[in-house]
Write a protein that holds these residues in place. Structure first.
Motif, mmCIF file in Angstrom:
data_model
loop_
_atom_site.group_PDB
_atom_site.id
_atom_site.type_symbol
_atom_site.label_atom_id
_atom_site.label_comp_id
_atom_site.label_asym_id
_atom_site.label_seq_id
_atom_site.Cartn_x
_atom_site.Cartn_y
_atom_site.Cartn_z
ATOM 1 N N THR A 137 -2.714 72.758 -24.467
ATOM 2 C CA THR A 137 -1.800 72.820 -23.044
ATOM 3 C C THR A 137 -0.776 73.847 -23.098
ATOM 4 O O THR A 137 -0.007 73.810 -24.253
ATOM 5 C CB THR A 137 -1.289 71.307 -22.928
ATOM 6 N N THR A 138 -0.663 74.943 -22.268
ATOM 7 C CA THR A 138 0.507 75.860 -22.377
ATOM 8 C C THR A 138 1.117 75.932 -20.962
ATOM 9 O O THR A 138 2.039 76.719 -20.903
ATOM 10 C CB THR A 138 -0.221 77.321 -22.548
ATOM 11 N N GLU A 139 0.569 75.176 -19.828
ATOM 12 C CA GLU A 139 1.127 75.137 -18.540
ATOM 13 C C GLU A 139 2.137 74.330 -18.202
ATOM 14 O O GLU A 139 2.114 73.190 -18.848
ATOM 15 C CB GLU A 139 0.116 75.603 -17.469
ATOM 16 N N VAL A 140 3.117 74.467 -17.309
ATOM 17 C CA VAL A 140 4.028 73.579 -16.939
ATOM 18 C C VAL A 140 3.683 72.101 -16.745
ATOM 19 O O VAL A 140 4.173 71.284 -17.347
ATOM 20 C CB VAL A 140 5.058 74.354 -16.014
ATOM 21 N N GLY A 141 2.912 71.967 -15.842
ATOM 22 C CA GLY A 141 2.552 70.548 -15.406
ATOM 23 C C GLY A 141 2.005 69.698 -16.730
ATOM 24 O O GLY A 141 2.365 68.561 -16.865
ATOM 25 N N GLY A 142 1.002 70.384 -17.449
ATOM 26 C CA GLY A 142 0.539 69.836 -18.599
ATOM 27 C C GLY A 142 1.682 69.354 -19.830
ATOM 28 O O GLY A 142 1.723 68.226 -20.190
ATOM 29 N N ILE A 143 2.531 70.455 -19.886
ATOM 30 C CA ILE A 143 3.637 70.332 -20.801
ATOM 31 C C ILE A 143 4.642 69.322 -20.441
ATOM 32 O O ILE A 143 5.046 68.634 -21.163
ATOM 33 C CB ILE A 143 4.560 71.640 -20.822
ATOM 34 N N THR A 173 3.078 69.631 -10.953
ATOM 35 C CA THR A 173 1.645 70.252 -10.663
ATOM 36 C C THR A 173 0.749 69.546 -11.659
ATOM 37 O O THR A 173 1.206 69.083 -12.834
ATOM 38 C CB THR A 173 2.067 71.583 -11.060
ATOM 39 N N GLU A 174 -0.318 69.402 -11.380
ATOM 40 C CA GLU A 174 -1.478 68.893 -11.952
ATOM 41 C C GLU A 174 -1.951 69.529 -13.222
ATOM 42 O O GLU A 174 -1.980 70.710 -13.207
ATOM 43 C CB GLU A 174 -2.663 68.468 -11.098
ATOM 44 N N ASP A 186 -2.695 61.552 -8.795
ATOM 45 C CA ASP A 186 -1.643 61.299 -9.685
ATOM 46 C C ASP A 186 -1.942 60.646 -11.229
ATOM 47 O O ASP A 186 -3.291 60.596 -11.440
ATOM 48 C CB ASP A 186 -0.760 60.291 -8.949
ATOM 49 N N LEU A 187 -0.992 60.949 -12.114
ATOM 50 C CA LEU A 187 -1.197 60.344 -13.510
ATOM 51 C C LEU A 187 -0.019 59.377 -13.740
ATOM 52 O O LEU A 187 1.294 59.828 -13.503
ATOM 53 C CB LEU A 187 -1.292 61.539 -14.270
ATOM 54 N N VAL A 188 -0.263 58.302 -14.333
ATOM 55 C CA VAL A 188 0.581 57.282 -14.687
ATOM 56 C C VAL A 188 0.883 57.089 -15.899
ATOM 57 O O VAL A 188 -0.072 56.679 -16.814
ATOM 58 C CB VAL A 188 0.380 55.820 -13.741
ATOM 59 N N VAL A 189 2.302 57.191 -16.306
ATOM 60 C CA VAL A 189 2.542 56.492 -17.722
ATOM 61 C C VAL A 189 3.363 55.397 -17.879
ATOM 62 O O VAL A 189 4.243 55.379 -16.843
ATOM 63 C CB VAL A 189 3.106 57.693 -18.431
ATOM 64 N N LYS A 190 3.380 54.542 -18.662
ATOM 65 C CA LYS A 190 4.194 53.517 -18.852
ATOM 66 C C LYS A 190 5.252 53.341 -19.887
ATOM 67 O O LYS A 190 4.703 53.781 -21.227
ATOM 68 C CB LYS A 190 3.262 52.095 -18.693
ATOM 69 N N ARG A 191 6.168 52.683 -20.039
ATOM 70 C CA ARG A 191 7.443 52.744 -21.107
ATOM 71 C C ARG A 191 6.510 52.177 -22.417
ATOM 72 O O ARG A 191 5.660 51.228 -22.376
ATOM 73 C CB ARG A 191 8.375 51.905 -20.876
ATOM 74 N N PHE A 192 6.814 52.763 -23.491
ATOM 75 C CA PHE A 192 6.234 52.424 -24.641
ATOM 76 C C PHE A 192 7.338 51.550 -25.554
ATOM 77 O O PHE A 192 8.142 52.193 -25.895
ATOM 78 C CB PHE A 192 5.676 53.423 -25.447
ATOM 79 N N ASP A 193 7.239 50.624 -25.842
ATOM 80 C CA ASP A 193 8.495 49.663 -26.125
ATOM 81 C C ASP A 193 8.420 49.741 -27.756
ATOM 82 O O ASP A 193 9.428 49.307 -28.177
ATOM 83 C CB ASP A 193 8.334 48.181 -25.762
ATOM 84 N N GLN A 251 -3.781 80.848 -3.759
ATOM 85 C CA GLN A 251 -4.669 80.018 -4.721
ATOM 86 C C GLN A 251 -4.240 78.589 -4.321
ATOM 87 O O GLN A 251 -2.652 78.294 -4.549
ATOM 88 C CB GLN A 251 -4.638 80.217 -5.967
ATOM 89 N N THR A 252 -5.015 77.327 -4.120
ATOM 90 C CA THR A 252 -4.548 76.195 -3.839
ATOM 91 C C THR A 252 -3.578 75.442 -4.522
ATOM 92 O O THR A 252 -2.571 75.211 -4.406
ATOM 93 C CB THR A 252 -5.694 75.371 -3.557
ATOM 94 N N THR A 253 -4.042 75.510 -6.041
ATOM 95 C CA THR A 253 -3.251 74.641 -7.029
ATOM 96 C C THR A 253 -3.282 75.625 -8.312
ATOM 97 O O THR A 253 -3.928 76.405 -8.540
ATOM 98 C CB THR A 253 -4.049 73.394 -7.392
ATOM 99 N N LEU A 254 -2.096 75.158 -9.054
ATOM 100 C CA LEU A 254 -1.805 75.937 -10.330
ATOM 101 C C LEU A 254 -2.967 75.806 -11.252
ATOM 102 O O LEU A 254 -3.233 76.542 -11.996
ATOM 103 C CB LEU A 254 -0.586 75.233 -11.030
ATOM 104 N N GLY A 255 -3.697 74.460 -11.113
ATOM 105 C CA GLY A 255 -4.795 74.187 -12.190
ATOM 106 C C GLY A 255 -5.883 75.215 -11.871
ATOM 107 O O GLY A 255 -6.598 75.917 -12.748
ATOM 108 N N ASP A 256 -6.206 75.477 -10.631
ATOM 109 C CA ASP A 256 -7.234 76.304 -10.086
ATOM 110 C C ASP A 256 -6.996 77.624 -10.378
ATOM 111 O O ASP A 256 -7.739 78.657 -10.966
ATOM 112 C CB ASP A 256 -7.482 76.206 -8.866
ATOM 113 N N PHE A 257 -5.829 78.054 -10.145
ATOM 114 C CA PHE A 257 -4.975 79.486 -10.530
ATOM 115 C C PHE A 257 -5.179 79.834 -12.114
ATOM 116 O O PHE A 257 -5.556 80.806 -12.372
ATOM 117 C CB PHE A 257 -3.694 79.433 -9.959
ATOM 118 N N ARG A 258 -4.748 78.949 -13.062
ATOM 119 C CA ARG A 258 -4.947 79.177 -14.095
ATOM 120 C C ARG A 258 -6.461 79.154 -14.609
ATOM 121 O O ARG A 258 -6.818 80.103 -15.678
ATOM 122 C CB ARG A 258 -4.268 78.100 -15.016
#
Length: 556
Positions: free
Chosen positions: A68-74, A57-58, A244-251, A433-440
């Motif tokens: 940040t306290t909701e599942v997607g952000g966590i 979830t976004e 989407d949100l993209v993260v890359k490996r931190f060497d 409600q469409t998305t978790l973000g809007d709902f929260r």
């Protein structure tokens, strides 16, 4: 349901060091937990640069740990940051991460020493000041951080946080900007003084609210929100709202475990069936929670072989809850009537083909301190008694249920709405409600007027975490604005208990009292079935409903 004993470190007369936390089997949760990858990284058929696509979830707000306290952000923050401790993927047992040691002799004064060599993604060092500054910023109420109440045990909280019980900041500023209980000793050491002994404090410290922050955050918060900088195994790459949100490996990651993938593409599906179809077609790599439609007639067993799916339990429950800021829901009899109007077993059989376990309390079975049947008759299907309570409550108007529908909730919410209508003889309607973000967002600004879907996935493996953040007056995740002074007093006594065992007994009393008030109606204990693409291997869902990113590999 299998009861999993979670290893937590009891604060006793001797110093507590979470890196040597004894587990029930007598082993040690030290620096090499299950899932650590070693030889797999060298295997010729492993693609260490592969980006894993992951349905989530976004995030509802910019990725500031203390806010940040909701599942997607966590979930996303868990890839970008590491805290003082982390939790084992299979058991949720805590062990040290950034911390070298966390010690106390009385559960009131804690000394925290950091390991050397940890850096943020911008190359700056993670120091004791990184934690102290972050904690002070989160606790200071004018900063309006959602996680502020996690620091309510620290000495000086009342002087830095004068927010009202509904989370609003008055015109008068707090007396101080810094918690008096936080003291820097040197670059790698700080101490924490609490108002009273709190034996669960050390177990909390892997939660997002306790993550460190780099100096750049305090210099330019908006810049940080646009490009978060953490100290975790992945670094921020890009964010496309609604997509989407993209993260890359931190060497440069200093943790003992290393990831064997190149990055993660968190994709924001609003239709779980579409996400499931994409997994089947190898267009999506990982789905932590398959839709209810996959359970019908054993469909998932036909769709996927056993090496591409796994059913697992995790630390949480699914529920519905009341927006108690709406005075229509004041009467506990009405709330009790709604609970007893629901046939949990029938709904689970109808929607999930029996693949859930009805909840009979507010503390998950695989958490130390859980007691069976804390809810008693109030969580059983008693339509006649429910009707009597409902009629006595004097509730007027239709009954409305509401939920976000981007994570497979519409079907079961509609079923219990029909059950409530049949049991109580009053129209019940479901409003999506469409998305978790809007709902929260709507919950936070109190524009939700219906009985809403609620769920809890533990921040850390403790009975305390199922009660304080949700049911204490003004707590971080108490979005329905429940308040009972007797519950507050019991939680305060439990927090200050001299041992975990004594504290658990008091938490159990508080749980019982909350259930009598019924601000939240438990429906089932959290479990799910994860599914993944053909290219993923060594897949392990965690106790927090996430993919263990240290064990997973991708074939070339």
């Amino acid at each position: 349901m299998r009861k999993l004993k979670v290893a937590v470190c009891a604060a006793a007369a001797l110093a507590v060091t979470l890196s040597a936390c004894s587990t029930p089997g007598g082993t040690t949760a030290a620096s090499t937990p299950d899932g650590a990858a070693a030889p797999a990284a060298a295997a010729a058929n492993i693609d260490r640069d592969a980006v894993v696509s992951y349905s989530e979830t976004e995030p509802a707000a910019p990725l500031v740990p203390g806010n940040t306290t909701e599942v997607g952000g966590i979930s996303v923050l868990g890839t970008l940051f590491r805290g003082l401790i982390e939790y084992d993927a299979k058991t949720a047992a805590p062990h040290n991460a950034v911390a070298d040691s966390i010690s106390t002799t009385d559960s009131k004064t804690w000394t925290i020493k950091l390991k050397s060599g940890w850096t943020f993604h911008d190359g700056t060092l993670v120091t004791a000041k990184s934690f102290v500054d972050a904690w002070n910023y989160t606790a200071y109420s004018p900063n309006l951080m959602a996680g502020a109440s996690y620091f309510s045990h620290v000495q000086g909280f009342a002087q830095v946080n004068n927010a009202t019980s509904d989370g609003k900041q008055p015109a008068t500023l707090p007396a101080s900007k810094e918690l008096s209980g936080l003291k820097l000793v040197d670059d790698s050491t700080f101490t924490v003084a609490l108002d009273a002994p709190f034996s669960e404090f050390g177990v909390q410290l892997g939660y997002a609210a306790f993550f460190p922050l780099p100096a750049s955050f305090f210099a330019d918060r908006k810049g940080f929100e646009a490009h978060p900088i953490g100290d975790g195994p992945f670094k921020f790459e890009s964010y496309t709202p609604g997509k989407d949100l993209v993260v890359k490996r931190f060497d440069g990651f200093a943790g003992t475990q290393k990831v064997n993938i190149g990055g993660i593409d968190f994709r924001f599906y609003t239709d779980l069936d579409k996400a499931y179809a994409d997994v089947l077609a190898n267009k999506l790599d990982f789905l932590s929670f398959t839709p209810w439609t996959s359970t019908q007639g054993g469909k998932i067993k036909k769709d996927l072989p056993e090496n591409r799916r796994k059913t697992y339990t995790y630390l949480g429950y699914q529920a519905i809850a009341f927006p108690l800021f709406d005075k229509r829901y004041d009467n506990p009899q009405f709330r009790q009537a709604i609970s007893m109007a629901i046939d949990r077993k029938s709904m689970i059989q109808q929607v999930f083909n029996g693949g859930r376990t009805p909840a009979d309390g507010l503390v998950a079975p695989n958490v130390q301190g859980h007691l069976d049947n804390q809810c008693g008759e109030l969580c059983t299907y008693e339509p006649q008694k429910a009707k009597q309570l409902f009629d006595a409550s004097g509730f007027q108007g239709d009954i409305e249920l509401t939920s976000n529908i981007d994570s497979g909730n519409q079907e079961w919410m509609e079923v219990i709405c029909k059950q409530i209508q049949a049991s109580l003889g009053r129209t019940c309607k479901f409003t999506p409600q469409t998305t978790l973000g809007d709902f929260r967002s709507k919950l936070n600004d109190r524009s939700v007027t219906g009985i809403y879907r609620s769920a809890w996935v533990a921040d850390y493996p403790s009975i305390e975490n199922f009660l304080n953040p949700l049911f204490r007056t003004g707590a971080a995740s108490n979005v329905g604005q429940y308040s009972n002074p007797k519950v507050d007093e019991l939680l305060k006594e439990a927090d200050a208990a001299p041992s975990q065992q004594q504290g658990q007994a008091l938490y159990q009393q508080a749980e019982k009292l909350v259930l009598q008030d019924m601000p939240t109606i438990p429906i089932w204990w959290q479990s799910g079935t994860a599914a993944w693409s053909t290219r993923l291997h060594d897949v392990q869902p965690t106790q927090f409903r996430e993919l263990d990113l240290f064990s997973v590999t991708v074939s070339k």
